[in-house]
Design a protein around this motif. Structure first.
Motif, PDB file in Angstrom:
ATOM      1  N   PRO A   1       1.851   3.160  -5.461  1.00 24.40           N
ATOM      2  CA  PRO A   1       0.706   2.708  -6.574  1.00 24.40           C
ATOM      3  C   PRO A   1       1.287   1.421  -7.434  1.00 24.40           C
ATOM      4  O   PRO A   1       2.582   1.506  -7.516  1.00 24.40           O
ATOM      5  CB  PRO A   1       0.519   3.925  -7.362  1.00 24.40           C
ATOM      6  CG  PRO A   1       0.816   5.243  -6.509  1.00 24.40           C
ATOM      7  CD  PRO A   1       2.034   4.619  -5.633  1.00 24.40           C
ATOM      8  N   GLN A   2       0.561   0.766  -7.920  1.00 28.27           N
ATOM      9  CA  GLN A   2       0.915  -0.419  -8.706  1.00 28.27           C
ATOM     10  C   GLN A   2       1.782  -0.016  -9.680  1.00 28.27           C
ATOM     11  O   GLN A   2       2.726  -0.763  -9.894  1.00 28.27           O
ATOM     12  CB  GLN A   2      -0.489  -0.948  -9.272  1.00 28.27           C
ATOM     13  CG  GLN A   2      -0.362  -2.165 -10.014  1.00 28.27           C
ATOM     14  CD  GLN A   2      -1.660  -2.834 -10.674  1.00 28.27           C
ATOM     15  OE1 GLN A   2      -1.886  -2.456 -11.656  1.00 28.27           O
ATOM     16  NE2 GLN A   2      -2.467  -3.601  -9.826  1.00 28.27           N
ATOM     17  N   ASN A   3       1.357   1.088 -10.382  1.00 31.16           N
ATOM     18  CA  ASN A   3       2.199   1.352 -11.597  1.00 31.16           C
ATOM     19  C   ASN A   3       3.886   1.686 -11.136  1.00 31.16           C
ATOM     20  O   ASN A   3       5.177   1.442 -11.960  1.00 31.16           O
ATOM     21  CB  ASN A   3       1.747   2.357 -12.664  1.00 31.16           C
ATOM     22  CG  ASN A   3       1.946   3.599 -11.743  1.00 31.16           C
ATOM     23  OD1 ASN A   3       1.682   3.842 -10.572  1.00 31.16           O
ATOM     24  ND2 ASN A   3       2.115   5.013 -12.366  1.00 31.16           N
TER      25      ASN A   3
ATOM     26  N   TRP B   1       5.501   0.237  -8.301  1.00 27.87           N
ATOM     27  CA  TRP B   1       5.757  -0.926  -7.994  1.00 27.87           C
ATOM     28  C   TRP B   1       6.537  -1.478  -9.438  1.00 27.87           C
ATOM     29  O   TRP B   1       7.571  -1.980  -9.406  1.00 27.87           O
ATOM     30  CB  TRP B   1       4.917  -1.687  -7.498  1.00 27.87           C
ATOM     31  CG  TRP B   1       4.697  -1.434  -6.125  1.00 27.87           C
ATOM     32  CD1 TRP B   1       3.541  -1.091  -5.496  1.00 27.87           C
ATOM     33  CD2 TRP B   1       5.625  -1.745  -4.980  1.00 27.87           C
ATOM     34  NE1 TRP B   1       3.748  -0.828  -4.030  1.00 27.87           N
ATOM     35  CE2 TRP B   1       5.092  -1.263  -3.672  1.00 27.87           C
ATOM     36  CE3 TRP B   1       6.968  -2.217  -4.780  1.00 27.87           C
ATOM     37  CZ2 TRP B   1       5.674  -1.299  -2.509  1.00 27.87           C
ATOM     38  CZ3 TRP B   1       7.780  -2.036  -3.577  1.00 27.87           C
ATOM     39  CH2 TRP B   1       7.088  -1.688  -2.490  1.00 27.87           C
ATOM     40  N   GLN B   2       5.476  -1.450 -10.270  1.00 25.35           N
ATOM     41  CA  GLN B   2       5.518  -2.246 -11.419  1.00 25.35           C
ATOM     42  C   GLN B   2       7.000  -1.803 -12.300  1.00 25.35           C
ATOM     43  O   GLN B   2       7.626  -2.675 -12.706  1.00 25.35           O
ATOM     44  CB  GLN B   2       4.592  -2.562 -12.384  1.00 25.35           C
ATOM     45  CG  GLN B   2       4.709  -3.267 -13.614  1.00 25.35           C
ATOM     46  CD  GLN B   2       3.317  -3.354 -14.454  1.00 25.35           C
ATOM     47  OE1 GLN B   2       2.509  -3.007 -14.108  1.00 25.35           O
ATOM     48  NE2 GLN B   2       3.495  -4.077 -15.646  1.00 25.35           N
TER      49      GLN B   2
ATOM     50  N   LEU C   1       2.171  -6.378  -6.951  1.00 28.10           N
ATOM     51  CA  LEU C   1       1.130  -5.846  -7.836  1.00 28.10           C
ATOM     52  C   LEU C   1      -0.244  -5.938  -7.695  1.00 28.10           C
ATOM     53  O   LEU C   1      -1.224  -5.317  -8.003  1.00 28.10           O
ATOM     54  CB  LEU C   1       1.515  -6.286  -9.338  1.00 28.10           C
ATOM     55  CG  LEU C   1       2.946  -6.030  -9.786  1.00 28.10           C
ATOM     56  CD1 LEU C   1       3.295  -6.579 -11.353  1.00 28.10           C
ATOM     57  CD2 LEU C   1       3.220  -4.392  -9.954  1.00 28.10           C
ATOM     58  N   GLU C   2      -0.647  -7.157  -7.018  1.00 27.22           N
ATOM     59  CA  GLU C   2      -2.046  -7.404  -6.753  1.00 27.22           C
ATOM     60  C   GLU C   2      -2.467  -6.690  -5.609  1.00 27.22           C
ATOM     61  O   GLU C   2      -3.646  -6.657  -5.606  1.00 27.22           O
ATOM     62  CB  GLU C   2      -2.274  -8.932  -6.764  1.00 27.22           C
ATOM     63  CG  GLU C   2      -1.920  -9.601  -8.144  1.00 27.22           C
ATOM     64  CD  GLU C   2      -2.540 -11.177  -8.051  1.00 27.22           C
ATOM     65  OE1 GLU C   2      -2.424 -11.752  -6.671  1.00 27.22           O
ATOM     66  OE2 GLU C   2      -2.683 -11.985  -8.931  1.00 27.22           O
ATOM     67  N   ASN C   3      -1.656  -6.120  -4.725  1.00 29.95           N
ATOM     68  CA  ASN C   3      -2.115  -5.829  -3.455  1.00 29.95           C
ATOM     69  C   ASN C   3      -2.120  -4.212  -3.470  1.00 29.95           C
ATOM     70  O   ASN C   3      -2.360  -3.436  -2.201  1.00 29.95           O
ATOM     71  CB  ASN C   3      -1.596  -6.406  -2.364  1.00 29.95           C
ATOM     72  CG  ASN C   3      -2.002  -7.924  -2.145  1.00 29.95           C
ATOM     73  OD1 ASN C   3      -3.202  -7.985  -1.527  1.00 29.95           O
ATOM     74  ND2 ASN C   3      -1.392  -8.705  -2.442  1.00 29.95           N
TER      75      ASN C   3
ATOM     76  N   PRO D   1      -2.408  -0.098  -4.318  1.00 31.20           N
ATOM     77  CA  PRO D   1      -3.511   0.686  -4.881  1.00 31.20           C
ATOM     78  C   PRO D   1      -3.090   1.063  -6.344  1.00 31.20           C
ATOM     79  O   PRO D   1      -1.999   1.366  -6.493  1.00 31.20           O
ATOM     80  CB  PRO D   1      -3.549   1.849  -3.809  1.00 31.20           C
ATOM     81  CG  PRO D   1      -2.138   1.915  -3.344  1.00 31.20           C
ATOM     82  CD  PRO D   1      -1.617   0.394  -3.298  1.00 31.20           C
ATOM     83  N   LYS D   2      -4.202   1.058  -7.167  1.00 37.17           N
ATOM     84  CA  LYS D   2      -4.038   1.829  -8.351  1.00 37.17           C
ATOM     85  C   LYS D   2      -3.634   3.406  -8.087  1.00 37.17           C
ATOM     86  O   LYS D   2      -2.588   3.602  -9.188  1.00 37.17           O
ATOM     87  CB  LYS D   2      -5.498   1.933  -8.995  1.00 37.17           C
ATOM     88  CG  LYS D   2      -6.085   0.647  -9.532  1.00 37.17           C
ATOM     89  CD  LYS D   2      -5.472  -0.128 -10.494  1.00 37.17           C
ATOM     90  CE  LYS D   2      -6.152  -1.746 -10.969  1.00 37.17           C
ATOM     91  NZ  LYS D   2      -5.314  -2.149 -11.933  1.00 37.17           N
ATOM     92  N   ALA D   3      -3.977   3.922  -7.376  1.00 35.90           N
ATOM     93  CA  ALA D   3      -3.328   5.178  -7.144  1.00 35.90           C
ATOM     94  C   ALA D   3      -3.656   5.740  -5.694  1.00 35.90           C
ATOM     95  O   ALA D   3      -4.372   5.374  -5.100  1.00 35.90           O
ATOM     96  CB  ALA D   3      -3.890   6.368  -8.284  1.00 35.90           C
TER      97      ALA D   3
ATOM     98  N   SER E   1       0.819  -1.339  -0.152  1.00 37.34           N
ATOM     99  CA  SER E   1       0.009  -0.097  -0.031  1.00 37.34           C
ATOM    100  C   SER E   1       0.915   1.233  -0.037  1.00 37.34           C
ATOM    101  O   SER E   1       0.450   2.408   0.061  1.00 37.34           O
ATOM    102  CB  SER E   1      -0.983   0.002   1.294  1.00 37.34           C
ATOM    103  OG  SER E   1      -0.198  -0.080   2.540  1.00 37.34           O
TER     104      SER E   1
END
Length: 508
Positions: free
Chosen positions: A54-56, A58-59, A109-111, A113-115, A51
């Motif tokens: 954001p996901q992007n 991390w990725q 990536l699955e856990n 947040p999107k933003a 948390s």
């Protein structure tokens, strides 16, 4: 997120994982990923929850950097610039299987947040009744945009010393802000120790030719004689350092001479060391901690045994505040006081009795935002950790300040309470530009956040506070560093002027 794991720790991890293999095979894959992440990512620093980014991010940024530090070959071979430049940090061999790395990556990536949600910023009141804004007159004609990397107020000689990396200049400026002298052809100045200012002697720490992250080992520490008309290197004391950013001269043992306590932020290598002169006058190094990210030390007798101890901040990888208790004869006992997640971006700390209970509290900033997660973060800002006794500290206050860089505790309004002045190198310039400088007034009952109309004058990178004009109140000097990564907005006026400002205290 930066990893530095010893062979013993690595061996223990693999033994643990081997024992757990059969049990893990029966668990859902997400639980396996979480357990692996906590095992690997929590083995050498505080575990970062998904948390926290954001996901992007991390990725595309943080996870690829993690892959470098764990030697995941297939990830490293696919990297593009600028991340590919950090391949030199990879370990000698891969530290995790491709399968387990994939599970960790999937877990984040699955856990994540999107933003992040839209921040609810606290109101910043006007501090104009306390400070008068005055620009300093110091600029290199025909030179580059100034990037101020160090600044200090010499109250004894009533002058300001500032280092400009871009123009390779050290400035001397008087108490009214007028340029006295500029010393050319200097490396990037990182810190100025004023202990011997009475003799016009200053201990200067040079990070190297640039402040940018790099593996070069060209930092140095020199004593210099600095008057209004001359600049003389007294002795080239220590050279070939790994990006040193802080050095102070203090006495730590039974002999009368001072030792040099050096914080090397480093790149691949760094650490906290004590340098002591031997019988022939040559400095010998004693390493207290070889972790990169050594940032700052405070020397004081923290346990009442009449020996100077060392309080240190480490800001890279395993972000923490450590007390080195002086046991005598240059022997020190390490005690962990505070620890932070590896992506906090610890940037500064200081000590003060914030609640007037007779015990020293810790003020701290998180806000370094120039690495692999360059976004605005809700946990960036100024923290107060209140002393609970027996070297236990509890967070009691937090003031959100994006990209918070340094905090200074002083009684700025002369009311008997310690206030805070904080700067941010990475403010939210699109939505809250005035947070680049925040004055936090302590009324004794509450804290009131204030600011000044100076955000257009600079992107503040360095700050110092002292009574420069000897009128009984604490003044502030600021230096700007307009060229670097920007997580939120760029103000073109940052590139105008010289990026040096005095905030003259009007309280008296």
């Amino acid at each position: 997120m930066k990893f530095k794991i010893s062979t013993l720790i690595i061996s223990s991890i693999f033994l643990f994982i081997g024992v757990e293999t059969i049990l893990q095979s029966c668990k859902p894959k997400d639980e396996q990923g979480e357990k692996l992440a906590k095992t690997y990512c929590g083995s050498c620093h505080l575990f970062p929850e998904p948390s926290m980014l954001p996901q992007n991010v991390w990725q595309y940024s943080t996870l690829p950097y993690m892959a470098i530090m764990m030697g995941v070959d297939y990830e490293i071979n696919a990297l593009e610039k600028p991340l590919s430049d950090y391949r030199i940090l990879r370990p000698k061999s891969q530290m995790i299987s491709d399968e387990d790395w994939g599970k960790i990556k999937k877990y984040y990536l699955e856990n994540a947040p999107k933003a992040f949600g839209k921040p609810n910023y606290a109101k910043l009141e006007d501090a104009g009744n306390l400070f008068e804004i005055k620009r300093m007159e110091a600029k290199v004609e025909g030179g580059s945009i100034p990037n101020i990397t160090a600044i200090a107020i010499d109250t004894i000689n009533q002058k300001i010393i500032a280092g400009d990396q871009s123009n390779r200049v050290i400035w001397l400026i008087d108490k009214e802000g007028k340029g006295i002298q500029n010393i050319k052809n200097q490396d990037a100045l990182a810190y100025i120790d004023l202990k011997n200012a009475k003799k016009n002697e200053y201990l200067l720490t040079f990070i190297g030719t640039t402040t940018q992250a790099n593996p070069d080992v060209n930092g140095s520490v020199n004593y210099v004689n600095l008057t209004d008309n001359s600049f003389k290197v007294i002795n080239k004391d220590i050279s070939n350092l790994n990006r040193p950013i802080h050095t102070i001269a203090r006495n730590l043992d039974e002999t009368p001479d001072d030792e040099l306590i050096v914080s090397e932020f480093g790149f691949k290598e760094g650490g906290l060391s004590i340098w002591k002169k031997n019988a022939v006058g040559t400095y010998q190094r004693q390493v207290l901690n070889s972790q990169t990210g050594a940032t700052k030390t405070i020397i004081a007798d923290f346990d009442g045994d009449k020996k100077n101890d060392i309080l240190a901040l480490f800001a890279q990888g395993d972000e923490r505040i450590i007390l080195y208790k002086n046991k005598g004869k240059m022997q020190f006992e390490e005690k962990l006081l505070l620890r932070f997640p590896s992506i906090y971006g610890s940037s500064s700390f200081d000590i003060a009795d914030m609640n007037k209970d007779g015990k020293i509290d810790i003020v701290y900033t998180a806000g370094d935002n120039a690495d692999f997660s360059t976004i605005l973060k809700p946990y960036h800002g100024v923290y107060i950790f209140t002393n609970q006794g027996k070297f236990q500290f509890k967070q009691t206050e937090f003031f959100h300040q994006n990209g918070s860089t340094k905090v200074i505790p002083r009684d700025f309004d002369n009311d008997g309470d310690i206030d805070l002045a904080a700067i941010a190198l990475f403010p939210d310039n699109d939505h809250r530009p005035s947070e680049g400088f925040i004055y936090i007034e302590n009324t004794g009952k509450e804290y009131i956040q204030k600011t000044l109309n100076i955000n257009h004058l600079g992107r503040w990178s360095v700050i110092d506070a002292a009574d420069i004009d000897h009128d009984g109140d604490i003044d502030i000097v600021l230096g700007s560093h307009p060229v670097a990564k920007f997580p939120a907005g760029f103000d073109p006026t940052w590139k105008e002027g010289n990026g040096l400002v005095i905030l003259k205290n009007k309280k008296k």
